[in-house]
Design a protein around this motif. Structure first.
Motif: not given
Length: 136
Positions: A2, A5, A8-9, A13, A19-23, A26
């Motif tokens: 894992r 976070k 990952m920021e 994409c 950012q991936v978490q705000s893509c 998808k």
């Protein structure tokens, strides 16, 4: 394994540049994510959405690379530069190289870096759409 976070920021994409978490799309395969330093992501997003294709960048790091830059896939002779920035590598990279005094003082470095990132953001926002490139 894992990833935190915070790590990952740094990943965006390649389709929507979020950012991936705000893509929003998808659409991306996970192996095609692009790693971009957090503080320069908005600049890169704006440039790519306007048709100025980037191929590399760095927000600069006090303990490592003291060069803030955005590199493009081609020359752009007709766009100006923010104060203190210059072209490098045949006009395909917009750079700010920190002065020795700025690199030796962390507080001064952070202040100058924030100012240069802000100038680069305002510059990117002020650029017109690139009429020479095909975009989605």
């Amino acid at each position: 394994m894992r990833r935190s976070k915070k790590v990952m920021e740094n990943y965006v994409c390649p389709n929507c540049w979020n950012q991936v978490q705000s893509c929003t799309c998808k659409f991306y395969p996970p192996w095609q994510l692009i790693m971009i330093d957090v503080n320069i992501q908005e600049i890169v997003r704006i440039l790519n959405q306007k048709g100025y294709t980037t191929i590399g960048c760095c927000e600069s790091h006090y303990d490592g690379n003291s060069n803030l830059y955005v590199a493009f896939n081609m020359r752009y002779d007709d766009i100006g530069l923010p104060d203190g920035f210059s072209y490098a590598k045949g006009k395909t990279s917009v750079n700010y190289l920190f002065k020795k005094a700025e690199r030796e003082n962390r507080e001064l470095y952070d202040k100058v870096k924030a100012g240069k990132l802000d100038a680069l953001l305002k510059w990117a926002q002020s650029l017109p759409e690139n009429p020479h490139m095909f975009r989605r």
